[in-house]
Structure formats: structure tokens, C-alpha cells
Design an enzyme around this catalytic site. Structure first.
Site, PDB file in Angstrom:
ATOM      1  N   ARG A  17       0.815  -1.207   0.000  1.00 23.48           N
ATOM      2  CA  ARG A  17       0.000   0.000   0.000  1.00 23.48           C
ATOM      3  C   ARG A  17       0.855   1.268   0.000  1.00 23.48           C
ATOM      4  NH1 ARG A  17      -5.008   1.631   2.074  1.00 23.48           N
ATOM      5  NH2 ARG A  17      -4.951   3.705   2.970  1.00 23.48           N
ATOM      6  N   ASN A  24      -1.771   8.353   1.499  1.00 19.85           N
ATOM      7  CA  ASN A  24      -3.107   8.876   1.734  1.00 19.85           C
ATOM      8  C   ASN A  24      -3.328   9.274   3.201  1.00 19.85           C
ATOM      9  OD1 ASN A  24      -5.305   9.607   0.185  1.00 19.85           O
ATOM     10  ND2 ASN A  24      -6.551   7.880   0.912  1.00 19.85           N
ATOM     11  N   ARG A  25      -2.255   9.332   3.951  1.00 17.04           N
ATOM     12  CA  ARG A  25      -2.321   9.874   5.318  1.00 17.04           C
ATOM     13  C   ARG A  25      -1.288  10.989   5.466  1.00 17.04           C
ATOM     14  NH1 ARG A  25      -5.887   7.003   4.702  1.00 17.04           N
ATOM     15  NH2 ARG A  25      -6.631   5.227   5.925  1.00 17.04           N
ATOM     16  N   HIS A  75      -9.027   4.484  -5.918  1.00 13.54           N
ATOM     17  CA  HIS A  75      -8.387   3.463  -5.086  1.00 13.54           C
ATOM     18  C   HIS A  75      -9.053   2.131  -5.324  1.00 13.54           C
ATOM     19  CE1 HIS A  75      -6.521   6.488  -2.187  1.00 13.54           C
ATOM     20  NE2 HIS A  75      -7.246   7.226  -3.023  1.00 13.54           N
ATOM     21  N   SER A  76      -8.395   1.123  -4.814  1.00 15.43           N
ATOM     22  CA  SER A  76      -9.123  -0.144  -4.772  1.00 15.43           C
ATOM     23  C   SER A  76      -9.069  -0.590  -3.335  1.00 15.43           C
ATOM     24  CB  SER A  76      -8.462  -1.176  -5.683  1.00 15.43           C
ATOM     25  OG  SER A  76      -7.198  -1.511  -5.180  1.00 15.43           O
ATOM     26  N   TYR A  77     -10.090  -1.126  -2.802  1.00 11.87           N
ATOM     27  CA  TYR A  77     -11.266  -1.546  -3.478  1.00 11.87           C
ATOM     28  C   TYR A  77     -12.431  -1.354  -2.544  1.00 11.87           C
ATOM     29  CZ  TYR A  77     -10.030  -5.131  -0.249  1.00 11.87           C
ATOM     30  OH  TYR A  77      -9.663  -5.725   0.897  1.00 11.87           O
ATOM     31  N   GLU A  82     -13.484   4.128  -4.528  1.00 10.26           N
ATOM     32  CA  GLU A  82     -12.936   2.797  -4.244  1.00 10.26           C
ATOM     33  C   GLU A  82     -13.522   1.850  -5.276  1.00 10.26           C
ATOM     34  OE1 GLU A  82     -10.759   3.676  -0.580  1.00 10.26           O
ATOM     35  OE2 GLU A  82     -10.666   2.128  -2.102  1.00 10.26           O
TER      36      GLU A  82
END
Lengths: 1159, 343
Positions: free
Chosen positions: A22, A39-40, A92-94, A167
Site C-alpha cells: 500500500r 493517503n495519510r 483506489h481499490s477496493y 474505491e
């Protein structure tokens, strides 16, 4: 921006990588763990929860906002265009979510209503295309608190009004890695009790047992994934209830690994590798993840393919140095609102073009791919719903899938592919429904249910599918359902869509038609009988044909050619109807005659479309059996006469005739009459062809002739005995030619070629010129050809006659045959004189000459032969100076032969002498004709030959005749032959002929001989004189006269005289070489006569000559080949003399060679 | 069943004293009575007990005291059967076309839970329940415990269906329409009156086609008319859109029509209900050409409700209902045409 975390993404594909990685790949200080969760890492309420400060965590926030190079790049890029960006999408997935900010709080953003509305609209579109459902809501509310995600920052930090996290699919069957040895069992309950147990498990223990396929019924299989800890319990349970089971997937984890390895090859090359603007050479496979280089390559490909639309710029490099390109997709112009999208693998949604017309070819692949992918998705959904027994939902998906067939954008070819894919999927539906029905489950009013579909195309496909299931499960409704289906399909009037729909109908019902005779007890009112089957197909056929024909008139006229091509591609769809009709076993001849054929023909004729008519008429011929054609010829041919003027009727008829002729031949081979006697096949054809010709005055005459050709072929194959039929064909051809009023048919024209074909057929078939003469119209048709055409046929005839040794036996035949061959025999009024190759001409004439030897009457009928020759003479005589040298000599020889034959049978024929005389007169005239043609050598030879022939045949006037011939020869010599070489040659021949002639009395003979000697000494060149004299000397020695009764003359004195003269001439030669040569030759002649016993020649003569050569001549010669030759010649002669001298003969009258001086 | 009974409304006593009671209305035969779905104003559907015209309504009213031991004073208890038309633009005014009252108790006091029987004999229910865009027609039972300050009230809504028998006259609808020199069709619907589970069967025969038709559809349109005189409101709603033809036909083509009505949300045709409103249905035949121009022809059809019967067998292809009249028909009507597409 296609990839925001290139390092991480690359790592998921690395051999030692982790497919579910990730974070990015930057090492963290003070930790063995690598990477930060991008993503943070964004600076908006950073690190306020939902992220981790621990580097090993999956959601490690990086230690500081924007600590990562990648997130910095994204920040800078977005800030650069933030003022014109309306929408920010991060993919993004998923999980299938469509998320809005905020992630840091459960409170909703101020513009949440607008955010929500837009999301709903977007999701609706997605659902419409792919059938997937996305859950909409703010991240915190839908999922969980997370701080520092990019969408929060995009909205809160960069001020983009609409920011979403998407997602992607799916909802995560394999959302996390599974502990080892999860197994999937396939279980089947054998009775109600065990089934109930399974259902209980399904309903109550789904926390443990994951049913991949739910239990449906007794005897149906269910798939269950079982955690390792419960394996034993589960198996015990199965054993207790004695259920059937087996392990379907031994290790789920492994299976997943496997599927990862099976990731599709990253690039799927398209067929055409040529890149054209507006179409990338390939696209990515959207059903799997492609690796990083593949994505980047595709990015560049897009830019190359759409240079005006797509620009690629690099925004920077990731920690590991991977490029981070961004695609700008724009039609140009500035100040527009933009959408910024980033993600693992993001590409814009394809939008359907609104235009109603078909798209250019280069878009076809793309359009087709799009349609196919929808089909794939919808079909999958449909099957899932079926598995869950949600029939209504399944039908909805089926309907959406079928909606793809509503497109107008695809070419017939692409549409066909789409159609095939959908048909495949519809089979699943059909199988399922059948299954349900057969298990007794009533799917109530399904037939009505599917008719609620609002769009006609999906509705009718579903109706057909369901109708078929009804028929299969309820035999009795067959007739009505079939009728209903075929009737309802009228609703689709769009040609392409209608054709395929009806084809689907036809395919689905192919084994379901009530193929039972009308009186069959099983053919009840509701089941229907063969009449219903025929009606069904015929209605479908005529509707399809109408649609097919209509295609021709749609769209712009400049596309006509393309449309015609496409129609050709589609013709099979229409033709299949006829095939089906032919496959109906219960259609007997009667029904075919009364219903089937008239029905088809009515449609074919009334559609007035050349392409359709031509194809369908031929189709009829090919698909139905020969027997029925025989019975319905009249009907069929009548229809042919009514076809469109552009239809190549002759092609159709030729096919039909071919087929029937072949049938006739087969029948014959089986020992049956080729054509049933009650069917006057030939007459029917010939009448109808006449009618057609009349009905279609504009039909090119060559087509008409090609029809005649096929008629002839029919006559040959089915009526081999009836030669008059062939003549009838020729006669009608003649009439047809009269109608078009063409005087002479150009050989190179289409008509000429056809006529040529027509005329050659009987020639090659009968292989007999004489048989051809039984076709009175053959010659007449032949006359219609121009010179070249006639000549070509004539050559063909001659060759044919020669190959087959066809003898011509009567004078009438000779006349007739030679008439046909006229272009070879004499000049024609329409002859083109432009330089024919002399060689070709000679070739032709030689053939003619050979032909003359085929003129042979019966052995006993010599008079006939004579008449034939005179006839031929008359014809050939007209051939002119160029031809007669070829044609008359064989004729003359034939005449000599005939004279000899008369002589042989002289006892039987009293008048033979008279006749011989006539023959020689005939020959004389012939030769005179040649003389008149200013020929010399040839007639001279022929005269000599004539003299010889006359001398051999002893009849009253043969001496006179022979003398006449000889004197003619001499006259010719004197008057016509001036070339010295020719003179010598002619003289040689004359001398030789005279030597052979034995019929002259001394009175005739002497002057001829002396004339010869005179002519010899009158030759121009000395060596010729010398040699000629040598030859003439023989005349005095070995020729004979009537008085001598065949004994040689033996006039030694005259011989010596000649030789002396020859010797004298030889010595007059200035060239000692020539002189030597001549004298050596002379020596041999002396020796010859000496040996023959000529008393006047003595050894002295020989010695003199030899010594002359030896002493005078040879020393004068330089050493050369010539000298050597002479010496050798002389040497050999001396050798012979020496031999004779040393071995005197024992016979008394042999001359003695004693006294020969040899050295 | 809870939702069918409705929630009890609680009388609130002032100052926290006083008795309150729960009122339940229990219909006789509730367990076996059929129900019907009725649309509510917010578009949801609820299931109500179904009654027909002339049917009696009987049952029980149970009054359950909230605080046992305390009395409930009242000025009388009554039950009403009401039929009401409500126009949304005129919320205050409800028009009652039916109103029946039965007194259940004279004014007095209740000391314990009490139950009253009631019976409305052979009640006339002239109209069908209806919830439309601008109007609502409803039937309900209302129990009122009259009190000095606030009454205790309980209402339950009832569904009413009006059944018709097979219409005596039911001729087909047949008409020739056209646009001069470019389109000429003849269409036929097999009936003019259809029951709600009926099937429209028909045919369209193309006599002349000179425009490029892209597709043709039939729409079922509901027109709700409310008000009268100058204040008439018409509300058109497309209930169903049904494509019946794809592509452009040629002259001589005939296209079958078959529309099943059962699947759509239809009511019987209502004409001038209590002089307040009408609901009419139209079949709208729409042809759309390649330039997106739409040509249409509306025909009113009458819908009626039929007493339930055994379900019919499969619906099959129509027997050809029409042969072209060779242009001899009395009058060719003009298509209506909208030059630009409406969205």
C-alpha cells in the site's frame, strides 16, 4: 495522473514484492519497515486520527505532512491548476465506494448536498454501463476516520469544490490475505433432511462457513469455504448427513496466488499494429492490473494516438526515480474547468458517441470492445443472479446486456461479433430456465413478464429465449408460440438489427419446428404440422429478405459499394432460412411444389433487388434436392424470367443446368435413365430460356449464349443420344443472333468468346468432324463469327480431326468440312491482313496439308475418292498463291496414290486407264496452278514426280503423259530457274528422275538425255558444270528405254565423252584446289565406270588423272585443310585401286586393274 | 399488522394528570380480508384493507386505558366512516362525499378498558381510492372520544376498489393519421376499454413513409384534471413508455402492438369524480424520426377494474385486426408534430 505511487505499485509486481503493498518504498529512519501511506500524508488535519505514527503500520503518516516526494509532487501539480479544477478524483481499490470528504470528522462538508448529487449522477452512469453499485457517502461515515488523505486536502487545502475518493470494484471477497489452508468444498445434499441441515448452516453459521454458492435444492451443489479449524467438524457433519462432497479448492490462498501469476499479459496488442491518428494500437486490459511499464507505455501510446487531445508531461520523479507523468486530456482552449484525477490506474470513462450513423472503421474495434465489456459484466451479473435464483434481477441484467444490440454504430462485422457474444450468454439463461422448468418450478407468466421490457430489441430477444424454453417444456404450445414470435419480430424494422434478431429466432428454433406430416397423429392442433413450420420459416424469410434488401437504400449513395459488400457478408443470414426449409423432412415434393417454392419465389421476385435475387435463386438450387428441382422446373424458370434486369440470370440457370446435368450423369452411372422420361427437361429449359430472352430484351447477348452453352452441356450429359437437341440449341442461338442484328461477332468481345465456347463444345464432345456435319446449324452459327473467330474454331476443328484421325469419306462431307474451314483455306472478305506471323501462317497451312490426308473414301470406292479430291482441289485452289504451295502438293500426292490404287485394281475396273489419265490431267492442272503462282522448284519437282508416277503406271498414254510432265519440268527449268545453285539442284533432280524413267521410247528418251547434257554444260559455274556432266554421264550408262525393255543403256562411248568434257571443264578451273577436288571426284567416276565394265575407259585414263593431281596440282597447294582433305580422298581412292589391283577378281569379265600407277 | 392499525394517539393531559387511552379499531375478518396497495402522498406504498362498494364494515373498537384505576371522562364516543377528496392546493378544504356516523357511547366516564362493536351496513362507496399529483381520494374510519379539551382520535385508512362489469360497447379504436405527403399510417387498438390487467393488442399499418423513422413507441399517459371553470389544472404523467418499433419501415409494413397493462401502476378511468377531478388515460403513439422530430397521436382509452378471475392463458399474436382501408376512410387525421424534441 495515472500512478501516484509508482514505487509502491512497481513493488507489487516485483518478484519479491507484495501484491497488496500500500505504502511507498522510502525507507524510514530508525526502522526496518519501509514506506509511508501517501493517503495519510496530506496536510489537512494531518495526524488527527485514523493514521499511525508507527513506521511499520500500513497507515503510517510519514512523520510529517508532505514528508514524501510523491505527495509533494501531487500537491504542487494540483496547486498549479487548482484555480481551474472543478473536480478532484482519487481512485483506489477496493470496496465499491464513492466517498466524499471529510475523513477527519463525521461532520459533513458545507457543499455536501451538491457533492452528493453529483456523485449520485456519476454512480448512476457507472451502474448503467457496468451494473456495479457504489455506496455513496462521506469517508468517515461510510468507512472510518482517516486523516491526511488526499481528497480532504484537495477540498480543504487546495480549494477544489468537488473532491471524491473512488474505491473500485470489487467488494472484496479476498479483501485480506487468508490464513493458510482455507478449503472450498462442493457439497450436494441427497435428501430433504440433509438439505435442511445445509440451509441451517447457511442461515445461521455464515460467520464461519462462507457459502460461495448457496444451497439451492436437493441434488444441487453448493460451494462452501471452510476455515481450517472447522474442517473436521464440517466433514463430520457431512458424514452424518451422508452428503456428497469433494474438495473444490484445496488451498484458497494458493489459488489466489495463482490467479495473481495469471495476470493477463500487460499489453494486449491489437490486430492492426499500424498506428493511425485517433486510435491507439492497443488498449489495456481493464479486467486486470497492468504493471507500471505497461501503464506508462499505454500513456505514451494514448498521447501519440490522440496528439490533439492528450498531452503527457512529467511532474517529477518518485523516491526511487520512477517518473510520474500526468496526462492532460483536452480539446484545446483555455480557461475551461478541469477534472483532476489520480489513482492506481485511472482512465476516463468511455462516452458513447451520440451520432446516429455508423462510426468510421478505425473506431469499430474500440466500440466493439466497449460493447463486449458491457456484455461481459452484465452476463456475469446475470449469472450471479441466476445462481442466487433472483430471476427478475437476472432478466434485468440480461436486458441491459441485450441493450448493447441497440447500437447503430457498429459495422455488420462488429455487430456480428457482439451478437455472437450475447448469444453465448443467452444460452446460459435458456439453460437455467429449462432447468427450472424441468424441475417443476413454475416460472409464472415469464412469457408475459419479459414483454414488459421497454425497449424492443432486448424484449424480443428475451421473448424468443423464453418462448423457446416454453416450447421445449410444453410441447403443445409450439405452434402458437412460433407464430407469435415470428410475428412479433416485425417490430424491428432496422435492417441490421432485424436481420440478427430474426437470425437468433431461426437459430433458437432450429430443432423445434413441428416437422410432422399433416396427417401425423402427433401433429395436433396446438403442436402444429409441417405447414406451420413452413409458414414460420417463410414468414421469417420474407421479412429478413425485405430487411436485407432495404439495407441497400440506407445511407448515402457514395457508400453504395461498401453497403453492397456488407450485404454480401450478411447474405448467409437470409439464406439460412432456405437451408432450414430444406432441412424439414416432412416437406414432400407435393408440398414443395405447391407451397414452399412458390412462397420463396414470390418473395424473391417481388423484392426486385438484383443482389438478393441472384443469391437466393442460386441458394434455392443448391439447398433443395435435385428431384424436386426436376418437378418444379417450370415454376422456377418462370420466376427467372421475372427477375431484375441486373440479375445475371444466366449464372443462375447455368448453375441449375449444371446441377441437373450432374444429377443426370449420376443417375446414369447408377444404371437409371438420366432424367425421368416424363420430364422433358431439355424442352423445358430451351423454351424457358427463349422466354427469358424475350422477357429480357436488354440481357447481353453473351449471357444468352452462355445459357445456350449450358443447354448444350445438358444435352450432352442427359441426352447423349439426341444430337438433334444440340442442333436445336445452335438454331436458337442463331435466332437470337438474328435478333440482335449483329453481322459479324467480334472474336474478342464477350459475345465472341461465348460463341467460341458454344462452338467448341460439340467439337470436343463428339471428337468427330463428321458428326458435327449432322448439325446443320453449326456452320451457320460459325459464319456469324468474324474472321479471327472462325479461324480459331477452324484450327480447333482441324486439330481435333487430326488428333482423332477423323476420316472424311464423301465428297459432300469434304465440301461441308472445307466450308467450315474456309478461313484457313482461302482469303475471306472480312479478313484482316495486318501482318500475320509467317511462321504461324505456315503452321496453319501445314495443319491443313495434314488434314488433306484425312480425306479418304472407302477403299473400294475410288471414284468417290476422286470426286473428293476434285472437290478439295476446287476449294484449295481458291487459296491463292500463298496457300497452294502447302495444300496442293499433298493433294497431288493423294492423286498419285489414287492412280496407283486404280492400277492395282485394273482387273476390276475397265475404265481404269481413262480414270488414270484423268487423274494425271488433274495433277497436271494442279501443278500448273502452282506454276501460275510463279513457283518454280516446287512444280518442277512435282512434274518430275508426276512423270515418275506416270511411268510406273502402265496405261495407254502414260508415256505421252510422262513426257509431257518431263518436258514441263524442263520448260520450267529453262524459263523460271535462274539461280545457279537452284539450277544445279534442279538439274540433279531432273537427271535422277530421267535415270529412273523407263517408259520412254528411244525417240523420246534421246533428246531428253542430250538436253540434259546440254543443260549441264550450260551451267554457269565450272565445278557445277563438271559435276552435272558427271551426273548426266550416268544417263548414258544406266537409264533405259522402252526398246531396251528395262535393260541399261551401257553407251560407254557417250559416257567417256561426258567424262572427258567434265575433265576438260575441271582443268579450266583456275583454283588448283577446286581443280584437284574435281579431278579426284572424276577419278572415282572413271573407276566406277571402269569397274562397271565400260570398255572405253582404260587404266591410262585413270593414271593420267591421278598423276595430274599428284604432280601438277597438289604441289601448287599450300598446306591447308583443303589440301589434306583432297589428299585423303585421293589416298582412299588409291587404296581402293591398289586393293583391286592386288586382288584381281576371279570372274572372267571383270576389268583388270593391272597397270594402275599408284605412286 | 401494526401499521395497518395505525398508531394510537395519546391524549395528553394537562399538568401531567388525567387519563389517556389507546384506541384500536379491529375489523371483522381482518385476518382473511384482502388488502391492496395504495400510494401515499410521499410516493410510498402502503397496504390497506380492501373494500368494495356496498360492502358492510363491522368490527370492534377497543379502548385501552393507559392508567388503570383512573377514570376517563368523555363527552361521547363515535365512529365515522368517511369518504373524502382533498385537493392539495386547497389543503384546508376537504370535500366529504360520504359521511356515516355511529355513536358508540354517550357522554360519561370510562373506568376500565372497554370494547364497542360497530357496524356500517352495506355502505355505499361510489369511488375508488386515488392518490394523484394534485388530488387525493381516501376512505377512512375515525373513532373520536370527545373530550373537553382535546379529543382522542383514531383513524384508519381503507382501500376501496370499484369494479365494473364487462362494458357492453367496446369497439376498437381505428384511425388513419398522417402528415401530408410524408407519412400515412393506420392504427388500430383492439378495444377502447381495457381492464387493468388487460392487454392492448393492435397493429400499425404504414401506408406511406417518406420520412426516416428512427423508432416508434407507445406511451400510456395519465391526465389528472382538477378544479373547474377557469381554475382547471391538468397534470399529465407518462406511466409507461414502450418501444414498439425500431428502425424505419417501408410502405406496406404492419407492426404489431402488444402492451400488457398489469405491470403498470394504473387506476380505472375516473370521470368527474364528485365534480372535483377526473383521471383519464391516453395511449400516445409517438414516431421519432432521424432528426429527433416527434410525431404523435393521442387516443383516450377507458380503464376499468374487473373482478378477479382465473388468470388467462398466454397472450399470443393478434389475429390481424386490420386490413388497410385503401384510403377510403372518412377522414385522415393529422399527426401532431413537435418540431424540436422535448426532454
Amino acid at each position: 495522473m495515472p500512478v501516484v505511487n509508482p514505487d509502491g505499485y512497481r513493488y507489487t509486481f516485483a518478484a519479491d514484492g507484495n501484491r497488496l503493498w500500500r505504502k511507498n518504498r522510502k525507507p524510514n529512519l530508525d526502522s526496518a519497515c519501509i514506506g509511508t501511506d501517501m493517503n495519510r500524508n496530506f496536510d489537512f488535519h494531518w495526524d488527527e486520527g485514523g493514521s499511525s505514527d508507527l513506521p511499520c503500520a500500513e497507515t503510517y503518516n510519514g512523520g510529517a505532512a508532505f514528508s514524501e516526494i510523491e505527495s509533494q509532487i501531487i500537491r504542487d501539480t494540483i496547486l498549479g491548476i487548482a484555480n481551474q479544477t472543478m473536480v478532484y478524483l482519487t481512485v483506489h481499490s477496493y470496496g465499491q465506494y464513492w466517498l466524499t470528504p471529510w475523513g477527519y470528522t463525521a461532520d459533513l462538508p458545507a457543499n455536501y448536498d451538491q457533492l452528493y448529487d453529483l456523485a449520485v449522477r456519476a454512480v448512476d452512469k457507472l451502474t448503467a454501463v457496468y451494473g456495479t453499485q457504489y455506496t455513496i457517502g462521506s469517508s468517515t461515515n461510510v468507512l472510518y476516520i482517516n486523516t491526511g488523505p488526499s481528497d480532504d486536502w484537495a477540498m480543504g487545502g487546495a480549494g477544489i469544490p468537488y473532491a471524491y475518493t473512488i474505491e473500485l470494484r470489487d467488494t472484496g471477497k479476498f479483501g485480506f490475505e487468508l490464513p493458510a489452508e482455507y478449503q472450498v468444498y462442493q457439497v450436494k445434499a441427497k435428501d430433504r433432511v440433509s438439505f435442511d441441515a445445509l440451509v441451517k448452516l447457511y442461515n445461521e453459521r455464515s460467520d464461519i462457513y462462507d457459502f460461495w454458492k448457496e444451497p439451492r435444492n436437493v441434488d444441487f451443489t453448493a460451494d462452501v469455504m471452510v476455515p481450517p479449524a472447522f474442517k473436521k467438524t464440517f466433514i463430520d457433519l457431512l458424514e452424518v448427513f451422508s452428503m456428497e462432497y469433494h474438495i473444490k479448492i484445496d488451498d484458497v490462498q494458493q489459488e489466489i496466488e495463482q490467479s495473481r501469476r495469471d495476470i493477463a499479459p500487460p499489453l494486449v496488442p491489437k490486430k492492426a499494429l499500424q498506428r493511425t491518428q485517433g486510435s491507439p494500437r492497443y488498449s489495456l486490459d481493464w479486467t486486470s492490473y497492468s504493471d507500471l511499464p505497461a501503464i506508462y507505455e499505454f500513456v505514451n501510446e494514448m498521447a501519440a494516438a490522440y496528439p490533439n487531445l492528450v498531452t503527457v508531461t512529467s511532474t517529477g520523479q518518485s523516491y526511487q526515480g520512477n517518473d510520474m507523468p500526468i496526462l492532460k486530456i483536452s480539446t484545446g482552449g483555455s480557461g475551461k474547468n478541469a477534472i483532476f484525477a489520480e489513482g492506481v490506474q485511472f482512465f476516463p470513462m468511455p462516452t458513447m458517441s451520440k451520432s446516429g450513423s455508423m462510426s468510421p472503421l478505425e473506431d469499430q474495434d474500440k466500440l466493439l470492445d466497449e460493447a463486449l465489456s458491457v456484455v461481459k459484466v452484465q452476463a456475469l451479473q446475470m449469472k450471479r443472479c441466476l445462481d442466487k435464483r433472483k430471476l427478475m434481477d437476472a432478466l434485468k441484467h440480461a436486458s441491459t446486456m441485450l441493450g448493447e444490440l441497440r447500437t447503430s454504430l457498429l459495422s455488420p462485422k462488429s455487430y456480428y461479433e457482439l451478437y455472437m457474444a450475447i448469444c453465448d450468454e443467452l444460452q446460459h439463461l435458456e439453460m437455467y430456465l429449462l432447468d427450472e422448468f424441468q424441475n417443476g418450478r413454475k416460472v409464472a407468466d415469464l412469457y408475459e413478464l419479459v414483454q414488459y421490457a421497454g425497449n424492443i430489441i432486448p424484449r424480443l430477444y428475451l421473448l424468443v429465449t423464453v418462448g423457446v424454453v416454453y416450447i421445449k417444456t410444453n410441447e403443445q404450445s409450439r405452434r402458437d408460440i412460433l407464430r407469435d414470435l415470428v410475428e412479433m419480430c416485425r417490430g424491428v424494422q432496422h435492417p441490421l438489427r432485424g436481420l440478427f434478431l430474426r437470425n437468433y429466432l431461426l437459430q433458437c428454433t432450429r430443432n423445434l419446428l413441428p416437422d410432422l406430416a399433416e396427417n401425423d397423429p402427433l401433429a395436433t392442433e396446438s403442436y402444429g404440422n409441417v405447414r406451420d413450420a413452413v409458414d414460420f420459416i417463410q414468414l421469417n424469410f420474407s421479412e429478413m429478405n425485405k430487411l436485407w434488401v432495404r439495407m441497400a437504400y440506407q445511407g448515402h449513395s457514395r457508400d453504395k459499394e461498401r453497403r453492397e459488400r456488407e450485404r454480401q457478408e450478411l447474405r448467409l443470414l437470409v439464406g439460412t432460412n432456405l437451408v432450414r426449409l430444406a432441412q424439414l423432412d416432412s416437406v414432400d415434393v407435393e408440398l414443395y411444389k405447391k407451397v414452399v417454392l412458390p412462397g420463396i419465389l414470390e418473395q424473391v421476385v417481388s423484392c426486385r433487388d438484383a443482389l438478393a435475387q441472384e443469391y437466393l435463386m442460386e441458394c434455392i438450387i443448391q439447398v433443395f434436392p435435385d428431384e424436386v428441382h426436376l418437378d418444379t422446373l417450370h415454376t422456377y424458370l418462370k420466376a427467372c424470367a421475372e427477375l431484375h434486369t441486373d440479375v445475371k440470370v444466366h449464372v443462375i440457370l447455368v448453375a441449375l443446368v449444371e446441377r441437373l446435368a450432374a444429377y443426370g450423369q449420376r443417375q446414369q452411372a447408377l444404371g437409371q435413365p438420366p432424367i425421368p422420361p416424363h420430364i422433358p427437361l431439355f424442352d423445358i429449359f430451351s423454351d424457358q430460356i427463349g422466354n427469358i430472352a424475350q422477357a429480357r430484351p436488354e440481357m447481353p447477348s453473351e449471357n444468352l449464349v452462355s445459357l445456350q452453352v449450358s443447354l448444350i452441356s445438358l444435352a450432352f450429359r442427359c441426352y447423349p443420344e439426341q444430337i438433334n437437341l444440340v442442333d436445336k440449341v445452335l438454331e436458337s442461338t442463331l435466332i437470337a443472333l438474328d435478333k440482335i442484328a449483329v453481322e459479324k461477332v467480334d472474336f474478342d468481345s464477350a459475345l465472341g468468346k461465348e460463341l467460341n465456347r458454344l462452338l467448341r463444345m460439340p467439337v470436343s464432345h463428339y471428337n468427330s468432324l463428321v458428326t458435327l456435319l449432322q448439325l446443320p446449324h453449326f456452320g451457320q452459327v460459325l459464319q456469324r463469327l468474324d474472321f479471327n473467330g472462325r479461324k480459331s474454331i477452324a484450327l480447333h476443328l482441324v486439330n481435333n480431326a487430326l488428333d482423332n484421325e477423323t476420316y472424311i469419306t464423301t465428297q459432300e462431307h469434304v465440301d461441308a468440312v472445307l466450308n467450315m474451314l474456309a478461313p484457313l483455306i482461302c482469303d475471306q472478305p472480312d479478313q484482316v491482313l495486318t501482318g500475320q506471323d509467317a511462321e504461324d501462317f505456315a503452321e496453319e497451312q501445314n495443319l491443313m496439308a495434314r488434314m488433306i490426308h484425312l480425306l479418304a473414301a472407302e477403299e473400294t470406292d475410288l471414284d468417290q475418292q476422286y470426286r473428293m479430291l476434285t472437290s478439295a482441289r476446287k476449294q484449295f485452289g481458291a487459296g491463292g498463291a500463298r496457300r497452294i504451295p502447302f495444300t496442293l502438293p499433298p493433294l497431288i500426292y493423294e492423286a498419285f496414290k489414287l492412280a496407283r490404287k486404280y492400277f492395282h485394281v485394273r482387273q476390276e475396273d475397265e475404265l481404269w486407264e481413262k480414270k488414270c489419265e484423268k487423274i494425271f490431267t488433274f495433277c497436271h492442272q494442279c501443278i500448273a496452278a502452282l506454276v501460275k503462282a510463279e513457283l518454280a522448284e516446287l512444280p518442277l519437282r512435282l512434274f518430275l514426280q508426276g512423270a515418275l508416277a506416270a511411268s510406273q503406271i502402265i496405261f495407254g498414254t502414260h508415256e505421252t503423259l510422262a513426257y509431257e510432265f518431263i518436258s514441263q519440268a524442263f520448260t520450267l527449268y529453262e524459263e523460271e530457274i535462274s539461280d545457279s545453285k537452284a539450277q544445279f539442284a534442279a538439274l540433279t533432280l531432273m537427271a535422277a528422275s530421267l535415270e529412273k524413267l523407263d517408259c520412254f521410247s528411244e525417240e523420246n528418251s534421246a533428246p531428253v538425255r542430250s538436253k540434259c547434257a546440254l543443260l549441264a554444260s550450260a551451267l554457269l559455274r565450272k565445278p557445277d558444270q563438271c559435276r552435272a556432266l558427271i551426273l548426266v554421264s550416268n544417263l548414258f550408262w544406266s537409264s533405259t528405254t522402252k526398246e531396251l525393255e528395262g535393260k541399261p543403256m551401257r553407251d560407254g562411248k557417250k559416257v567417256l565423252e561426258c567424262l572427258r568434257k567434265a575433265g576438260k571443264v575441271a582443268t579450266e578451273c583456275l583454283d588448283p584446289g577446286v581443280q584437284a577436288q574435281l579431278i579426284v571426284e572424276l577419278v572415282n567416276v572413271y573407276v566406277h565406270f571402269f569397274h562397271q565394265g565400260n570398255q572405253h575407259i582404260t587404266v591410262t585414263h585413270i593414271n593420267e588423272l591421278i598423276s595430274k593431281v599428284r604432280q601438277d596440282l597438289l604441289p601448287q597447294l599450300e598446306n591447308s585443310d583443303e589440301k589434306e582433305l583432297i589428299e585423303r580422298h585421293l589416298g582412299a581412292t588409291c587404296e581402293m585401286l591398289r586393293h583391286r589391283r592386288d586382288n584381281p577378281s576371279t570372274t572372267s569379265d571383270a576389268p583388270s586393274y593391272q597397270g594402275i600407277v599408284l605412286d | 399488522m401494526g401499521d395497518l392499525l395505525g398508531e394510537g394517539s395519546y391524549g395528553k393531559s394537562f399538568f401531567g394528570f388525567g387519563q389517556s387511552a389507546e384506541i384500536d379499531i379491529i375489523l371483522d375478518g381482518a385476518a382473511t380480508r384482502r388488502t391492496a396497495e395504495v400510494k401515499t402522498e410521499d410516493g410510498k406504498k402502503e397496504r390497506l384493507f380492501l373494500f368494495f362498494d356496498g360492502e358492510s364494515l363491522s368490527g370492534k373498537v377497543n379502548i385501552t386505558l393507559k392508567r388503570p384505576g383512573y377514570k376517563l371522562e368523555h363527552q361521547g364516543i363515535k365512529i365515522e366512516f368517511l369518504g373524502q377528496i382533498e385537493l392539495y392546493y386547497d389543503r384546508g378544504n376537504q370535500h366529504e362525499f360520504t359521511s356515516l356516523v355511529k355513536e358508540l357511547a354517550r357522554p360519561g366516564e370510562l373506568h376500565h378498558n372497554t370494547s364497542y362493536d360497530f357496524d356500517f351496513n352495506q355502505v355505499e362507496k361510489p369511488y375508488e381510492v386515488y392518490t394523484g399529483t394534485n388530488v387525493k381520494l381516501r376512505y377512512f374510519l375515525r373513532v373520536t372520544v370527545v373530550r373537553r379539551l382535546t379529543d382522542l382520535v383514531k383513524e384508519i385508512d381503507l382501500a376501496v376498489h370499484t369494479l365494473s362489469s364487462y362494458p357492453e360497447m367496446n369497439s376498437s379504436i381505428k384511425m388513419e393519421v398522417g402528415i401530408e405527403d410524408s407519412l400515412h399510417i393506420e392504427f388500430e387498438y383492439n378495444k377502447s376499454k381495457y381492464h387493468l390487467k388487460d392487454v392492448i393488442v393492435g397493429k400499425i399499418y404504414f401506408l406511406l413513409v417518406r420520412i426516416k423513422i428512427r423508432h416508434m413507441e407507445i406511451a400510456i399517459i395519465r391526465r389528472e384534471t382538477t378544479g373547474s371553470g377557469p381554475n382547471v389544472f391538468n397534470e399529465n404523467e407518462t406511466i409507461a413508455k414502450y418501444e414498439i418499433m425500431d428502425g424505419s419501415p417501408v410502405r406496406g409494413e404492419s407492426i404489431p402492438i402488444r402492451v400488457f397493462l398489469a405491470g403498470y401502476d394504473l387506476t380505472p378511468t375516473m370521470r368527474d369524480i364528485n365534480k372535483k377531478f377526473s383521471v383519464r388515460y391516453y395511449l400516445n403513439l409517438v414516431l421519432v424520426d432521424e432528426e429527433e422530430r416527434r410525431y404523435f397521436k393521442q387516443q383516450e382509452i377507458t380503464l376499468w377494474r374487473k373482478g378477479d378471475r382465473i388468470r388467462k392463458s398466454l397472450q399470443m399474436a393478434p389475429v390481424p385486426v386490420t386490413t388497410p382501408t385503401n384510403g377510403e376512410s372518412d377522414q385522415v387525421q393529422a399527426f401532431e408534430k413537435i418540431p424540436t424534441p422535448f426532454e
